[in-house]
Design an enzyme around this catalytic site. Structure first.
Site, PDB file in Angstrom:
ATOM      1  N   GLU A 278      32.512   2.333  89.426  1.00  0.00           N
ATOM      2  CA  GLU A 278      32.595   3.786  89.179  1.00  0.00           C
ATOM      3  C   GLU A 278      32.902   4.042  87.708  1.00  0.00           C
ATOM      4  O   GLU A 278      32.383   4.978  87.101  1.00  0.00           O
ATOM      5  CB  GLU A 278      33.657   4.453  90.058  1.00  0.00           C
ATOM      6  CG  GLU A 278      33.466   4.284  91.556  1.00  0.00           C
ATOM      7  CD  GLU A 278      32.138   4.800  92.064  1.00  0.00           C
ATOM      8  OE1 GLU A 278      31.506   5.638  91.397  1.00  0.00           O
ATOM      9  OE2 GLU A 278      31.697   4.337  93.135  1.00  0.00           O
ATOM     10  N   TRP A 281      29.705   3.805  86.036  1.00  0.00           N
ATOM     11  CA  TRP A 281      28.898   5.033  86.160  1.00  0.00           C
ATOM     12  C   TRP A 281      29.318   6.050  85.094  1.00  0.00           C
ATOM     13  O   TRP A 281      28.500   6.744  84.504  1.00  0.00           O
ATOM     14  CB  TRP A 281      29.091   5.678  87.542  1.00  0.00           C
ATOM     15  CG  TRP A 281      28.195   5.131  88.613  1.00  0.00           C
ATOM     16  CD1 TRP A 281      28.555   4.298  89.634  1.00  0.00           C
ATOM     17  CD2 TRP A 281      26.781   5.398  88.779  1.00  0.00           C
ATOM     18  NE1 TRP A 281      27.458   4.029  90.421  1.00  0.00           N
ATOM     19  CE2 TRP A 281      26.360   4.684  89.925  1.00  0.00           C
ATOM     20  CE3 TRP A 281      25.843   6.154  88.084  1.00  0.00           C
ATOM     21  CZ2 TRP A 281      25.043   4.717  90.382  1.00  0.00           C
ATOM     22  CZ3 TRP A 281      24.530   6.189  88.539  1.00  0.00           C
ATOM     23  CH2 TRP A 281      24.132   5.474  89.667  1.00  0.00           C
ATOM     24  N   TRP A 310      11.585  26.078  91.917  1.00  0.00           N
ATOM     25  CA  TRP A 310      12.911  26.434  92.434  1.00  0.00           C
ATOM     26  C   TRP A 310      12.905  27.902  92.840  1.00  0.00           C
ATOM     27  O   TRP A 310      12.276  28.733  92.188  1.00  0.00           O
ATOM     28  CB  TRP A 310      13.987  26.185  91.369  1.00  0.00           C
ATOM     29  CG  TRP A 310      14.040  24.779  90.863  1.00  0.00           C
ATOM     30  CD1 TRP A 310      13.688  24.349  89.627  1.00  0.00           C
ATOM     31  CD2 TRP A 310      14.462  23.606  91.581  1.00  0.00           C
ATOM     32  NE1 TRP A 310      13.862  22.987  89.512  1.00  0.00           N
ATOM     33  CE2 TRP A 310      14.339  22.501  90.697  1.00  0.00           C
ATOM     34  CE3 TRP A 310      14.937  23.369  92.877  1.00  0.00           C
ATOM     35  CZ2 TRP A 310      14.665  21.205  91.056  1.00  0.00           C
ATOM     36  CZ3 TRP A 310      15.264  22.071  93.237  1.00  0.00           C
ATOM     37  CH2 TRP A 310      15.130  21.010  92.351  1.00  0.00           C
ATOM     38  N   ASN A 345      33.807  12.937  95.894  1.00  0.00           N
ATOM     39  CA  ASN A 345      32.467  12.546  95.415  1.00  0.00           C
ATOM     40  C   ASN A 345      31.391  12.625  96.499  1.00  0.00           C
ATOM     41  O   ASN A 345      30.294  13.130  96.268  1.00  0.00           O
ATOM     42  CB  ASN A 345      32.511  11.125  94.840  1.00  0.00           C
ATOM     43  CG  ASN A 345      31.149  10.702  94.324  1.00  0.00           C
ATOM     44  OD1 ASN A 345      30.574  11.362  93.455  1.00  0.00           O
ATOM     45  ND2 ASN A 345      30.604   9.627  94.876  1.00  0.00           N
ATOM     46  N   TRP A 363      18.973  23.065  90.313  1.00  0.00           N
ATOM     47  CA  TRP A 363      20.194  22.281  90.110  1.00  0.00           C
ATOM     48  C   TRP A 363      21.052  22.830  88.971  1.00  0.00           C
ATOM     49  O   TRP A 363      22.269  22.679  88.962  1.00  0.00           O
ATOM     50  CB  TRP A 363      19.845  20.807  89.848  1.00  0.00           C
ATOM     51  CG  TRP A 363      18.920  20.573  88.678  1.00  0.00           C
ATOM     52  CD1 TRP A 363      17.558  20.577  88.708  1.00  0.00           C
ATOM     53  CD2 TRP A 363      19.283  20.329  87.313  1.00  0.00           C
ATOM     54  NE1 TRP A 363      17.048  20.350  87.452  1.00  0.00           N
ATOM     55  CE2 TRP A 363      18.074  20.179  86.570  1.00  0.00           C
ATOM     56  CE3 TRP A 363      20.495  20.203  86.643  1.00  0.00           C
ATOM     57  CZ2 TRP A 363      18.063  19.930  85.196  1.00  0.00           C
ATOM     58  CZ3 TRP A 363      20.475  19.952  85.273  1.00  0.00           C
ATOM     59  CH2 TRP A 363      19.285  19.816  84.566  1.00  0.00           C
ATOM     60  N   TRP A 386      24.387  15.995  89.261  1.00  0.00           N
ATOM     61  CA  TRP A 386      23.448  17.031  89.716  1.00  0.00           C
ATOM     62  C   TRP A 386      22.010  16.552  89.641  1.00  0.00           C
ATOM     63  O   TRP A 386      21.213  16.778  90.551  1.00  0.00           O
ATOM     64  CB  TRP A 386      23.645  18.334  88.922  1.00  0.00           C
ATOM     65  CG  TRP A 386      24.722  19.140  89.581  1.00  0.00           C
ATOM     66  CD1 TRP A 386      26.040  19.157  89.235  1.00  0.00           C
ATOM     67  CD2 TRP A 386      24.591  19.973  90.740  1.00  0.00           C
ATOM     68  NE1 TRP A 386      26.742  19.960  90.112  1.00  0.00           N
ATOM     69  CE2 TRP A 386      25.870  20.465  91.037  1.00  0.00           C
ATOM     70  CE3 TRP A 386      23.525  20.339  91.555  1.00  0.00           C
ATOM     71  CZ2 TRP A 386      26.112  21.322  92.123  1.00  0.00           C
ATOM     72  CZ3 TRP A 386      23.756  21.185  92.635  1.00  0.00           C
ATOM     73  CH2 TRP A 386      25.034  21.667  92.911  1.00  0.00           C
TER      74      TRP A 386
HETATM   75  C1  LIG Z   1      27.077  16.734  91.709  1.00  0.00           C
HETATM   76  C2  LIG Z   1      28.170  15.902  91.087  1.00  0.00           C
HETATM   77  C3  LIG Z   1      28.936  16.433  90.053  1.00  0.00           C
HETATM   78  C4  LIG Z   1      29.968  15.658  89.458  1.00  0.00           C
HETATM   79  N1  LIG Z   1      30.708  16.199  88.439  1.00  0.00           N
HETATM   80  C5  LIG Z   1      31.667  15.457  87.838  1.00  0.00           C
HETATM   81  C6  LIG Z   1      32.420  15.977  86.753  1.00  0.00           C
HETATM   82  O1  LIG Z   1      32.198  17.088  86.270  1.00  0.00           O
HETATM   83  N2  LIG Z   1      33.419  15.194  86.232  1.00  0.00           N
HETATM   84  C7  LIG Z   1      33.682  13.937  86.711  1.00  0.00           C
HETATM   85  O2  LIG Z   1      34.603  13.280  86.210  1.00  0.00           O
HETATM   86  N3  LIG Z   1      32.960  13.417  87.719  1.00  0.00           N
HETATM   87  C8  LIG Z   1      31.969  14.140  88.299  1.00  0.00           C
HETATM   88  N4  LIG Z   1      31.254  13.597  89.331  1.00  0.00           N
HETATM   89  C9  LIG Z   1      31.480  12.195  89.722  1.00  0.00           C
HETATM   90  C10 LIG Z   1      32.520  11.976  90.837  1.00  0.00           C
HETATM   91  O3  LIG Z   1      32.265  12.828  91.915  1.00  0.00           O
HETATM   92  C11 LIG Z   1      33.954  12.187  90.374  1.00  0.00           C
HETATM   93  O4  LIG Z   1      34.182  11.465  89.184  1.00  0.00           O
HETATM   94  C12 LIG Z   1      34.946  11.670  91.426  1.00  0.00           C
HETATM   95  O5  LIG Z   1      34.764  12.375  92.636  1.00  0.00           O
HETATM   96  C13 LIG Z   1      36.351  11.861  90.917  1.00  0.00           C
HETATM   97  O6  LIG Z   1      37.273  11.466  91.883  1.00  0.00           O
HETATM   98  P1  LIG Z   1      38.251  10.241  91.637  1.00  0.00           P
HETATM   99  O7  LIG Z   1      38.932  10.387  90.338  1.00  0.00           O
HETATM  100  O8  LIG Z   1      39.102  10.113  92.854  1.00  0.00           O
HETATM  101  O9  LIG Z   1      37.223   9.048  91.536  1.00  0.00           O
HETATM  102  P2  LIG Z   1      37.350   7.473  91.822  1.00  0.00           P
HETATM  103  O10 LIG Z   1      36.479   7.199  93.003  1.00  0.00           O
HETATM  104  O11 LIG Z   1      38.755   7.029  91.896  1.00  0.00           O
HETATM  105  O12 LIG Z   1      36.629   6.859  90.559  1.00  0.00           O
HETATM  106  C14 LIG Z   1      37.347   6.531  89.352  1.00  0.00           C
HETATM  107  C15 LIG Z   1      36.767   7.255  88.163  1.00  0.00           C
HETATM  108  O13 LIG Z   1      35.442   6.824  87.923  1.00  0.00           O
HETATM  109  C16 LIG Z   1      34.671   7.911  87.409  1.00  0.00           C
HETATM  110  N5  LIG Z   1      33.571   8.171  88.334  1.00  0.00           N
HETATM  111  C17 LIG Z   1      33.555   7.964  89.664  1.00  0.00           C
HETATM  112  N6  LIG Z   1      32.339   8.258  90.176  1.00  0.00           N
HETATM  113  C18 LIG Z   1      31.579   8.668  89.143  1.00  0.00           C
HETATM  114  C19 LIG Z   1      30.238   9.106  89.030  1.00  0.00           C
HETATM  115  N7  LIG Z   1      29.406   9.160  90.077  1.00  0.00           N
HETATM  116  N8  LIG Z   1      29.789   9.466  87.817  1.00  0.00           N
HETATM  117  C20 LIG Z   1      30.584   9.399  86.732  1.00  0.00           C
HETATM  118  N9  LIG Z   1      31.868   8.987  86.777  1.00  0.00           N
HETATM  119  C21 LIG Z   1      32.359   8.626  87.967  1.00  0.00           C
HETATM  120  C22 LIG Z   1      35.593   9.124  87.327  1.00  0.00           C
HETATM  121  O14 LIG Z   1      36.101   9.222  86.025  1.00  0.00           O
HETATM  122  C23 LIG Z   1      36.675   8.763  88.329  1.00  0.00           C
HETATM  123  O15 LIG Z   1      37.912   9.389  88.076  1.00  0.00           O
HETATM  124  C24 LIG Z   1      30.208  14.342  89.932  1.00  0.00           C
HETATM  125  C25 LIG Z   1      29.423  13.828  90.980  1.00  0.00           C
HETATM  126  C26 LIG Z   1      28.413  14.596  91.541  1.00  0.00           C
HETATM  127  C27 LIG Z   1      27.606  14.005  92.662  1.00  0.00           C
END
Ligand SMILES: Cc1cc2nc3c(=O)[nH]c(=O)nc-3n(C[C@H](O)[C@H](O)[C@H](O)COP(=O)(O)OP(=O)(O)OC[C@H]3O[C@@H](n4cnc5c(N)ncnc54)[C@H](O)[C@@H]3O)c2cc1C
Length: 471
Positions: A278, A281, A310, A345, A363, A386
């Protein structure tokens, strides 16, 4: 004698802060710290009130930490982004600073702003890579191009990391104070950004972030691979607001995850392995925004998807925004967002796919709404998420893979716990009834106190397939 100015942006911490450490090493005559409140820039970027409130509270915390290092944090206000260069220059000159340090912000507008600052300053301006584990440009294909697919990016990312593992460094030692310089009072509110949300939901401070990380590692990381998909559990770290505001460094996160992973970045245990992915990512999407700036200018990564017709459907968009779609897990997710500024997420993917595939709404509308409401709103991650969900981006889901919101509920909220938590009108429903919602008629739903489904999923799916095929 050198007296650097450190300009804090989205790196609100003293621990493992590259710009701060570089400046401190040169601060023979003390160090001055600055944050520029920039409401015009925040409005232009759709930054959410809950996020700005979180920043302000973290700034207050940072100011205290810096005081213990004999550094005064000053505050300036720039009403528009164009005012920022003059504000930074004036502070640097007023306090006899000899150079300016900041951590690099990679987005298009921020990069342009920094070019203007450099031109205005008349002093050396040092930009440091700090925000991601490997800076954009460090992970390239063999033919020296940017990656557009996550899996090979991650393979190369791991190779580069293993060759030179990033090591988090502690805050600098206390410095020689700048005589007569007092820290500014940090405002508690900025006009237009007052947040109705309880600050206790997202407590501020580096200490909080470090504890959150430690608890996650102790309690959840080993089960993360499965736990991360169940929104009713606290199976994820909820560190995203802290990472987005730079209250904790990604290097600190990686270092502890690696320890929990038998010292490995990959190939250790499934939970920590997945969590490190993650973090990858997060790096990946930042690299994508730098290599393909069009994605942060409202354009699709896949240019051919510009042709998707759209729908302009404001009333339907409003129902989605309000969490009134008649699809329990979608509604629960949207209400979680309104109540907390955060969404799980799995549910971000579900609601994004629902908006773009079930409602065939652009989107970009969803991306903007998320930014306006997320405490962790981050251009690269949000745009990446997105575009992934709407099949317009890198690594995108193929357009014909469309989540069924009913099946998603059965799979990821099998007891209905999450839905009952956020949708009070469904609280009294049995799990069986919740999970067979698809079979209920509109009048039966109404009788039971829940609104009708706003679309027929099968028909909506067919409409989207045709739209993507250009039929
Ligand atoms: C439509 C959509 C919009 C999103 N918008 C954002 C946003 O504005 N800001 C944001 O930080 N994340 C975003 N995410 C990614 C992800 O959903 C969140 O980072 C995550 O839910 C944060 O929860 P957590 O800290 O418990 O994550 P954990 O599961 O604990 O992951 C650890 C860290 O990894 C990073 N991370 C995890 N998944 C992703 C991912 N898919 N993409 C990029 N980084 C990731 C984050 O910094 C997160 O805090 C988005 C995902 C989707 C599908």
């Amino acid at each position: 004698m050198p007296r650097p100015l450190v300009w804090f942006r989205r790196d609100l911490r003293a621990d493992d802060n590259t710009a701060l450490l570089a400046a401190a090493e040169r601060a023979d005559d003390g160090l001055v710290a600055l944050f520029v409140l920039s409401p015009g820039e925040w409005r232009a970027h759709d930054d959410a009130p809950v996020k700005i409130d979180f920043w302000l509270r973290n700034l207050a915390n940072l100011s205290q930490t810096l005081q213990s290092l004999h550094i005064a944090l000053l505050i300036e206000t720039a009403d528009t982004p164009a005012d920022i260069p003059a504000r930074v220059r004036d502070v640097a000159h007023r306090h006899g600073c000899t150079e300016v340090h900041a951590n690099r912000e990679y987005e298009v507008n921020e990069s342009r702003r920094d070019v203007a600052v450099r031109a205005a300053l008349g002093l050396p301006f040092h930009l440091h890579d700090d925000r991601v584990l490997l800076p954009p440009g460090r992970v390239r294909t063999q033919s020296d191009t940017a990656y557009t697919v996550f899996t090979p990016f991650k393979r190369q990312w791991l190779t580069v990391l293993a060759a030179a593992p990033p090591v988090p460094r502690p805050a600098p030692h206390p410095l020689r104070p700048v005589a007569g310089l007092q820290p500014a009072v940090i405002p508690q509110n900025i006009d237009g950004f007052s947040s109705p949300m309880d600050p206790a939901l997202w407590p501020a401070g580096e200490g909080v972030a470090a504890r959150r990380l430690a608890e996650f590692i102790e309690q959840s990381i080993l089960d993360y691979r499965l736990g991360r998909d169940l929104p009713a559990l606290h199976g994820t770290s909820q560190l995203s607001p802290y990472l987005a505001a730079g209250v904790i460094s990604p290097r600190r996160c990686l270092a502890v995850a690696r320890e929990a992973n038998r010292g490995l970045f990959a190939g250790g245990l499934e939970g920590p392995d997945t969590w490190i992915s993650e973090l990858c990512w997060r790096d990946f999407y930042t690299h994508v925004t730098v290599a393909f700036p069009r994605v942060s200018m409202g354009r699709a990564f896949r240019k051919e998807t510009d042709a998707v017709p759209w729908r302009d459907a404001p009333a339907e968009f409003a129902r989605w925004c309000a969490g009134e779609t008649g699809f329990p897990l979608v509604d629960a997710a949207m209400r979680q967002l309104h109540a907390t500024g955060w969404m799980h997420n799995r549910l971000r993917m579900l609601v994004a796919m629902f908006l773009t595939k079930d409602l065939l709404i652009d989107w970009r509308q969803g991306e903007r709404f998320f930014m306006q409401h997320l405490v962790d709103g981050d251009l690269a991650a949000n745009n990446g998420g997105w575009q992934w969900s709407s099949s317009t981006g890198t690594d995108a889901q193929p357009y014909f893979r469309i989540f069924n919101p009913y099946t998603q509920a059965t799979r990821y909220d099998p007891e209905g716990t999450f839905v009952r938590r956020w949708v009070p009108e469904l609280r009294a429903w049995s799990t069986k009834a919740l999970l067979s919602m698809e079979k209920l008629s509109a009048s039966e739903r109404r009788r039971l106190g829940y609104r009708e489904a706003m679309v027929d999923h099968a028909a909506a799916r067919a409409r989207t397939l045709a739209a993507f095929k250009g039929e």
